[in-house]
Design an enzyme around this catalytic site. Structure first.
Site, PDB file in Angstrom:
ATOM      1  N   CYS A 148      25.026  40.381 -25.910  1.00  0.00           N
ATOM      2  CA  CYS A 148      24.038  41.449 -26.104  1.00  0.00           C
ATOM      3  C   CYS A 148      23.997  42.458 -24.963  1.00  0.00           C
ATOM      4  O   CYS A 148      23.239  43.419 -25.018  1.00  0.00           O
ATOM      5  CB  CYS A 148      22.653  40.852 -26.335  1.00  0.00           C
ATOM      6  SG  CYS A 148      21.945  40.114 -24.861  1.00  0.00           S
ATOM      7  N   ASP A 198      35.389   0.862 -22.928  1.00  0.00           N
ATOM      8  CA  ASP A 198      34.579   1.991 -22.478  1.00  0.00           C
ATOM      9  C   ASP A 198      33.502   2.292 -23.517  1.00  0.00           C
ATOM     10  O   ASP A 198      33.682   3.123 -24.401  1.00  0.00           O
ATOM     11  CB  ASP A 198      35.479   3.206 -22.270  1.00  0.00           C
ATOM     12  CG  ASP A 198      34.806   4.264 -21.424  1.00  0.00           C
ATOM     13  OD1 ASP A 198      33.727   3.981 -20.869  1.00  0.00           O
ATOM     14  OD2 ASP A 198      35.346   5.373 -21.326  1.00  0.00           O
ATOM     15  N   CYS A 240      19.035  38.283 -28.324  1.00  0.00           N
ATOM     16  CA  CYS A 240      20.438  37.887 -28.150  1.00  0.00           C
ATOM     17  C   CYS A 240      20.830  36.953 -29.308  1.00  0.00           C
ATOM     18  O   CYS A 240      20.212  35.902 -29.489  1.00  0.00           O
ATOM     19  CB  CYS A 240      20.570  37.202 -26.796  1.00  0.00           C
ATOM     20  SG  CYS A 240      22.210  36.657 -26.404  1.00  0.00           S
ATOM     21  N   CYS A 277      25.495  39.872 -20.351  1.00  0.00           N
ATOM     22  CA  CYS A 277      25.704  38.932 -21.448  1.00  0.00           C
ATOM     23  C   CYS A 277      26.793  39.444 -22.392  1.00  0.00           C
ATOM     24  O   CYS A 277      26.716  40.582 -22.857  1.00  0.00           O
ATOM     25  CB  CYS A 277      24.397  38.753 -22.213  1.00  0.00           C
ATOM     26  SG  CYS A 277      24.590  37.744 -23.688  1.00  0.00           S
ATOM     27  N   GLU A 311      41.111  -8.887 -18.647  1.00  0.00           N
ATOM     28  CA  GLU A 311      40.562  -8.335 -19.881  1.00  0.00           C
ATOM     29  C   GLU A 311      40.640  -6.825 -19.815  1.00  0.00           C
ATOM     30  O   GLU A 311      40.699  -6.253 -18.733  1.00  0.00           O
ATOM     31  CB  GLU A 311      39.076  -8.712 -20.017  1.00  0.00           C
ATOM     32  CG  GLU A 311      38.842 -10.163 -20.295  1.00  0.00           C
ATOM     33  CD  GLU A 311      37.376 -10.548 -20.124  1.00  0.00           C
ATOM     34  OE1 GLU A 311      36.501  -9.678 -20.272  1.00  0.00           O
ATOM     35  OE2 GLU A 311      37.124 -11.717 -19.832  1.00  0.00           O
ATOM     36  N   ARG A 344      21.744  -2.435 -21.282  1.00  0.00           N
ATOM     37  CA  ARG A 344      21.772  -2.763 -19.861  1.00  0.00           C
ATOM     38  C   ARG A 344      20.551  -2.190 -19.132  1.00  0.00           C
ATOM     39  O   ARG A 344      19.965  -2.847 -18.297  1.00  0.00           O
ATOM     40  CB  ARG A 344      23.050  -2.207 -19.240  1.00  0.00           C
ATOM     41  CG  ARG A 344      23.148  -2.432 -17.776  1.00  0.00           C
ATOM     42  CD  ARG A 344      24.550  -2.171 -17.254  1.00  0.00           C
ATOM     43  NE  ARG A 344      24.661  -2.660 -15.905  1.00  0.00           N
ATOM     44  CZ  ARG A 344      24.366  -1.929 -14.834  1.00  0.00           C
ATOM     45  NH1 ARG A 344      23.957  -0.703 -14.979  1.00  0.00           N
ATOM     46  NH2 ARG A 344      24.482  -2.444 -13.628  1.00  0.00           N
ATOM     47  N   LYS A 381      38.868 -11.443 -13.703  1.00  0.00           N
ATOM     48  CA  LYS A 381      37.819 -12.431 -13.414  1.00  0.00           C
ATOM     49  C   LYS A 381      38.432 -13.771 -13.032  1.00  0.00           C
ATOM     50  O   LYS A 381      39.406 -14.201 -13.668  1.00  0.00           O
ATOM     51  CB  LYS A 381      36.943 -12.655 -14.656  1.00  0.00           C
ATOM     52  CG  LYS A 381      36.289 -11.416 -15.193  1.00  0.00           C
ATOM     53  CD  LYS A 381      35.570 -11.684 -16.509  1.00  0.00           C
ATOM     54  CE  LYS A 381      34.965 -10.387 -17.026  1.00  0.00           C
ATOM     55  NZ  LYS A 381      34.435 -10.500 -18.381  1.00  0.00           N
ATOM     56  N   CYS A 383      21.120  34.417 -19.991  1.00  0.00           N
ATOM     57  CA  CYS A 383      20.805  35.713 -20.560  1.00  0.00           C
ATOM     58  C   CYS A 383      19.308  35.682 -20.869  1.00  0.00           C
ATOM     59  O   CYS A 383      18.860  34.848 -21.646  1.00  0.00           O
ATOM     60  CB  CYS A 383      21.601  35.963 -21.834  1.00  0.00           C
ATOM     61  SG  CYS A 383      20.930  37.338 -22.785  1.00  0.00           S
ATOM     62  N   LYS A 399      38.887  -3.212 -19.961  1.00  0.00           N
ATOM     63  CA  LYS A 399      37.540  -2.743 -19.657  1.00  0.00           C
ATOM     64  C   LYS A 399      37.166  -1.753 -20.751  1.00  0.00           C
ATOM     65  O   LYS A 399      37.550  -0.584 -20.727  1.00  0.00           O
ATOM     66  CB  LYS A 399      37.486  -2.086 -18.284  1.00  0.00           C
ATOM     67  CG  LYS A 399      36.087  -1.759 -17.838  1.00  0.00           C
ATOM     68  CD  LYS A 399      36.046  -1.430 -16.360  1.00  0.00           C
ATOM     69  CE  LYS A 399      34.631  -1.297 -15.833  1.00  0.00           C
ATOM     70  NZ  LYS A 399      33.791  -0.390 -16.563  1.00  0.00           N
ATOM     71  N   LYS A 416      40.365   0.529 -12.280  1.00  0.00           N
ATOM     72  CA  LYS A 416      40.223   1.670 -13.190  1.00  0.00           C
ATOM     73  C   LYS A 416      41.474   2.540 -13.162  1.00  0.00           C
ATOM     74  O   LYS A 416      42.035   2.794 -12.090  1.00  0.00           O
ATOM     75  CB  LYS A 416      39.023   2.511 -12.763  1.00  0.00           C
ATOM     76  CG  LYS A 416      37.715   1.735 -12.849  1.00  0.00           C
ATOM     77  CD  LYS A 416      36.792   2.430 -13.795  1.00  0.00           C
ATOM     78  CE  LYS A 416      35.415   2.552 -13.210  1.00  0.00           C
ATOM     79  NZ  LYS A 416      34.561   3.411 -13.987  1.00  0.00           N
ATOM     80  N   TYR A 472      32.637 -10.218 -24.148  1.00  0.00           N
ATOM     81  CA  TYR A 472      33.429 -10.656 -22.993  1.00  0.00           C
ATOM     82  C   TYR A 472      32.748 -11.687 -22.099  1.00  0.00           C
ATOM     83  O   TYR A 472      33.236 -11.966 -21.019  1.00  0.00           O
ATOM     84  CB  TYR A 472      33.863  -9.448 -22.152  1.00  0.00           C
ATOM     85  CG  TYR A 472      32.706  -8.579 -21.685  1.00  0.00           C
ATOM     86  CD1 TYR A 472      31.752  -9.058 -20.794  1.00  0.00           C
ATOM     87  CD2 TYR A 472      32.582  -7.274 -22.136  1.00  0.00           C
ATOM     88  CE1 TYR A 472      30.709  -8.282 -20.374  1.00  0.00           C
ATOM     89  CE2 TYR A 472      31.531  -6.473 -21.713  1.00  0.00           C
ATOM     90  CZ  TYR A 472      30.603  -6.979 -20.844  1.00  0.00           C
ATOM     91  OH  TYR A 472      29.561  -6.206 -20.437  1.00  0.00           O
ATOM     92  N   GLU A 511      33.284  -5.512 -55.656  1.00  0.00           N
ATOM     93  CA  GLU A 511      32.615  -6.807 -55.858  1.00  0.00           C
ATOM     94  C   GLU A 511      31.637  -7.100 -54.718  1.00  0.00           C
ATOM     95  O   GLU A 511      30.540  -7.602 -54.934  1.00  0.00           O
ATOM     96  CB  GLU A 511      33.661  -7.923 -55.946  1.00  0.00           C
ATOM     97  CG  GLU A 511      34.430  -7.906 -57.249  1.00  0.00           C
ATOM     98  CD  GLU A 511      35.686  -8.772 -57.188  1.00  0.00           C
ATOM     99  OE1 GLU A 511      35.842  -9.626 -58.063  1.00  0.00           O
ATOM    100  OE2 GLU A 511      36.495  -8.582 -56.252  1.00  0.00           O
TER     101      GLU A 511
END
Ligand code: IVH
Length: 676
Positions: free
Chosen positions: A415, A123, A436, A412, A119, A142, A294, A430, A121, A318, A231, A41
């Site tokens: 090859c 990521d 290659c 390598c 709060e 930012r 805060k 390489c 944080k 952290k 936030y 709908e």
């Protein structure tokens, strides 16, 4: 009233009614998780709205819920100065430093205890979204904190971000700050699809969110299902006395403000919050990298103020990356599409942060030497933000007596060619570009890609198939494929129709203009812009092949590095042969008559800044300037000759141009200059 205007009136009303209804269902679905209609709908309402808006484009509102499905293309993200700088936060990993923060705050305020808001944080990617008279007007990343990129069109596709606010206590003009995220479920789904398609995987949800937000096509952004957690509210004379009040108000206006936020009375309750989420974060559907603390009272925040970089009233705690110990079974090597070699650690499977880890990145030869990590060692493995965990150390006490230092490979693994390592470069390469396997496949993929030869019937997977069957081992083989219809039809999954599509796509690529052909060869340092410059300067492949390194370096904006790389490419006899073959096959090896006839030197020596919205696309205007000998630059300086102003140009640009006495002209003025 005639019939026609009657129909228009009804359409206008219906569009307004539908918009309101759809946004309400959106809110119920995404914020309250209490939908009252079925998906079917909902889709029908949206389809009706899209249809009406197409029929009556004059009633299309920038904040219509139809914008959620995307469609708008952002060619270039305009740089916007933040009204309030986007600061960062002081960081800490230790409880002691958090105690010191609390002491500083209490001393600064002269109080015994402080109420803090705790709060998560989130990521993701920081975003500032401005609302004026209850409508979303602009969303900016930012950037460097002073100015960021205008990503409004993409932000409008995020369903949990309200486009129009529906409450009565809303400030006229405010900015709300938050974090754009990708849920782990969405992230895993995208990566599962990518794995199936044999494409490179996304590193982690944060990078995916960041990458998605900067995509040009908002339809793709819409399909990526980003989310946004808010936030902070900013504005002049806001009606709040505490941060917590502002969060609750924002939630009531329809924003997604997680309910997990807590008010802590003093430091002990902050510690409790941190300890709880240290474990509980694993059950969240999104990544967090810590907790933000805060000061709750606005008055106290104001009294504490800011340092140059961050508020004195907030700090981020952290969580440390998780670490486990396991055994390093072997070190193997991968060859990338550019020839770069990456060493990989194969581990005894171990559980880490919710997943089983079997492999870890060892980055490069220096890191292996620095860690002195050896096959058979017991190693510490850590998971930071990346999908591939890394080895951070060795438990020497568990090392086998007869173990020897690891010898980095010299040849390598694909090859056999001797590897090279440029001075000051971290990675081994390489050098066998044209022989290659992974490098050839990479080159072919670039050659057929959309912005190059645009053979869209040829994806990574088909290239792999054709390569493995020996049908396409180099670029020229593509233009021989039509002779091998029978062999193509024998390949699994290649039915008549896909073979036709493939051959048609290759045939069509012969019309691709010279500048894109030049870009398609993947000459080192020759991106789209440089290819265009070279194509317009030399006008044909044969002129380019006759140019010496000195002449190449003299082309405006082509420096010594590019010139050297092009000269080297040209001097390879195989490349000369390839060009000869492709010219015979009918590819465009010179500028078209049309492109040549449009060229002039009218604008030679003049530099232009273009800003705002025009009747032509910005790319088109830039091309016209370049075709007529002018130069485009991004920002205004004393050297700028003209500012070409479109609609909605930022006021800062105008002020700056006026201050420097730089003429401001319109799109029309520019066209008059070049007689269009
Ligand atoms: S407040 C002036 N609260 O962390 C205060 N930031 O280092 C500014 N972040 O990129 C930030 N979750 O986008 C705040 N609950 C949260 C946050 C948060 C994530 C990000 C923010 C910024 C970085 C600050």
């Amino acid at each position: 009233m005639d019939l026609f205007s009657d129909e228009r009136d009804r359409a206008k009303q219906r569009i307004a009614g539908l918009s309101k209804e759809i946004e309400e269902h959106n809110y119920r679905y995404y914020q309250l998780a209490e939908p009252v209609i079925s998906d079917f709908e909902f889709d029908q309402l949206l389809e009706e709205l899209l249809r009406l808006e197409k029929q009556f484009p004059e009633f299309l509102d920038a904040n219509s819920p139809s914008q959620r499905v995307g469609g708008g293309i952002t060619k270039e993200f305009e740089s916007i100065k933040h009204r309030y700088p986007m600061l960062s936060l002081g960081n800490t990993y230790s409880k002691e430093e958090l105690e010191e923060f609390d002491q500083r705050v209490r001393k600064g305020l002269g109080v015994e205890t402080v109420n803090y808001v705790c709060e998560l944080k989130y990521d993701g990617v920081a975003i500032g979204i401005r609302y004026s008279n209850g409508e979303l007007v602009q969303a900016v990343t930012r950037g460097d904190g002073v100015q960021g990129d205008d990503v409004t069109t993409n932000i409008r596709t995020i369903r949990s971000i309200p486009l129009k606010l529906n409450a009565n206590n809303i400030p006229n003009d405010f900015e709300i700050r938050g974090e754009v995220l990708m849920s782990r479920i969405t992230f895993n789904k995208i990566n599962a699809d990518k794995e199936k398609a044999g494409e490179a995987l996304l590193a982690n949800p944060r990078n995916s969110a960041a990458g998605t937000l900067k995509m040009q096509d908002s339809k793709v952004v819409a399909s990526r299902k980003l989310d946004c957690y808010l936030y902070g509210v900013l504005g002049n004379s806001l009606p709040f006395t505490t941060h917590m009040e502002s969060l609750e108000a924002a939630r009531s206006w329809g924003f997604r403000v997680p309910e997990l936020t807590r008010l802590a009375h003093g430091l002990q309750e902050v510690f409790d919050f941190i300890e709880h989420w240290q474990i509980a974060r694993k059950s969240l559907d999104f990544d967090i990298d810590g907790v933000v603390v805060k000061v709750n009272s606005y008055e106290q925040q104001n009294a504490l103020g800011f340092t140059a970089k961050a508020p004195r009233w907030a700090i981020a705690y952290k969580y440390k990356a998780e670490q486990v110990v396991t055994k390093l079974l072997s070190i193997t090597y991968q060859v990338g599409r550019t020839g770069a070699i990456t060493p990989v650690a194969n581990l005894e499977p171990v559980q880490l942060a919710g997943t089983t880890v079997k492999r870890a990145s060892l980055h490069n030869a220096d890191i292996i030497a620095k860690l002195d990590v050896r096959e058979g060692d017991t190693v510490y493995v850590e998971k930071g933000g990346e999908i591939i965990p890394k080895i951070v150390g060795v438990d020497i006490s568990k090392r086998n007596i007869d173990s020897t230092p690891h010898q980095y490979i010299a040849n390598c693994p694909e090859c056999g060619t001797a590897l090279v390592r440029g001075e000051g470069e971290a990675l081994h390469y390489c050098p066998n570009e044209d022989g290659c396997p992974p490098q050839i496949k990479g080159k072919l993929e670039h050659f057929v890609s959309r912005r190059a030869m645009n053979i869209d019937s040829l994806g990574e997977e088909t290239i792999g198939l054709l390569f493995d069957k020996g049908l396409v081992l180099q670029i020229r083989d593509l233009y021989e494929l039509h002779k091998h219809r029978d062999k193509l039809l024998m390949i699994d999954r290649m039915a008549e129709k896909s073979v036709n599509n493939l051959l048609d796509g290759i045939e069509l690529s012969k019309q691709v203009p010279f500048e894109r052909v030049l870009f398609a060869f993947g000459i080192r340092h020759v991106g789209e812009t440089t290819a265009k410059k070279l194509a317009h300067h030399f006008q044909s492949m044969s002129n380019l092949f006759n140019a010496g390194e000195g002449e190449l370096a003299d082309v405006p904006e082509v420096g010594a590095v590019i010139a050297h790389s092009v000269a080297e490419w040209i001097s390879n006899p195989q490349h000369k042969e390839l060009i000869h073959y492709l010219t015979e096959s009918g590819l465009q090896m010179q500028l078209s008559e049309e492109a040549l006839s449009l060229r002039s030197d009218t604008l030679a020596g003049k530099t232009f800044v273009i800003s705002g919205v025009f009747s032509r696309s910005r790319d088109e205007i830039k091309n016209l300037i370049e075709q007529n000998g002018g130069k485009n630059v991004g920002s205004i300086s004393g050297k700028t000759s003209y500012l070409v102003a479109g609609d909605n140009m930022g006021p800062e640009k105008r002020t700056k141009a006026e201050k420097l006495g730089i003429p401001i002209i319109t799109e029309n003025d520019l066209m008059n200059m070049i007689n269009l």
